[in-house]
Design an enzyme around this catalytic site. Structure first.
Site, PDB file in Angstrom:
ATOM      1  N   ASP A  10       0.874  -1.161   0.000  1.00  0.00           N
ATOM      2  CA  ASP A  10       0.000   0.000   0.000  1.00  0.00           C
ATOM      3  C   ASP A  10       0.918   1.221   0.000  1.00  0.00           C
ATOM      4  O   ASP A  10       2.087   1.136   0.369  1.00  0.00           O
ATOM      5  CB  ASP A  10      -0.899  -0.018   1.242  1.00  0.00           C
ATOM      6  N   ASP A  12       0.103   5.125   0.965  1.00  0.00           N
ATOM      7  CA  ASP A  12      -0.012   6.063   2.087  1.00  0.00           C
ATOM      8  C   ASP A  12      -0.020   5.317   3.419  1.00  0.00           C
ATOM      9  O   ASP A  12      -0.832   4.424   3.637  1.00  0.00           O
ATOM     10  CB  ASP A  12      -1.284   6.904   1.952  1.00  0.00           C
TER      11      ASP A  12
END
Length: 173
Positions: A10, A12
């Protein structure tokens, strides 16, 4: 071509500092400490490195694809272009439905098909349960990082990407 192993990431909260709901301004895009070292360790151990990120602010009109691409370019530059691919879902359920958006798994499925990735040898590192739900749908093991959730929320929960890389390499998958 043999099946490859991969670490899906992922963006952020895993690779760069989470800045509230959306991180899209280049001057606020800050790569987290030890990210480059963690990615280099994984790469040295034969893992493909593929980012899987929701970018619903595009559908909301808060920022553009160009903003996202500029952040991704900064990420690649700060990590010496070590990432093999970056997939992002520009949709948001309030504006446009998409099977690409996590917790759905289409971004992972596309990457797995393109790069001949073996899910049994692969991992997803995320800071949200929706990241790990997407991974589970395609048979990829998950690691939850960060402090969004109380300890014990997920079976394998660590502080950051560096710790996750250590665990992955230590297990020798």
């Amino acid at each position: 071509m043999p099946n490859q192993k991969c670490v899906f990431l992922d963006r952020d909260g895993v690779l760069n500092r989470e800045r509230g709901d959306y991180t899209y301004k280049l001057d606020e895009f800050e790569v987290l400490p030890r990210v480059h070292e963690a990615l280099a360790l994984l790469k040295q151990n034969g893992y493909l490195l593929i980012v899987i990120t929701n970018q619903g602010g595009i559908a909301k009109g808060l920022y553009t694809k160009k903003d996202v691409m500029a952040c991704h370019q900064k990420l690649q530059q700060s990590c010496e272009s070590i990432l093999d691919a970056i997939y992002y879902a520009p949709s948001h359920p309030n504006y446009s439905e998409s099977l690409s958006r996590k917790p759905d798994s289409l971004m992972l499925e596309r990457a797995m098909a393109k790069y001949n990735i073996d899910p049994a040898q692969s991992w997803m590192i995320g800071d949200s349960l929706r990241d790990l739900e997407a991974a589970e749908k395609v048979g990829v093991k998950g690691i939850l990082v960060g402090d969004k959730y109380k300890p014990g929320t997920y079976p394998l929960q660590l502080n950051d990407l560096w710790e996750a890389a250590q665990v992955i390499v230590g297990r020798g998958n």
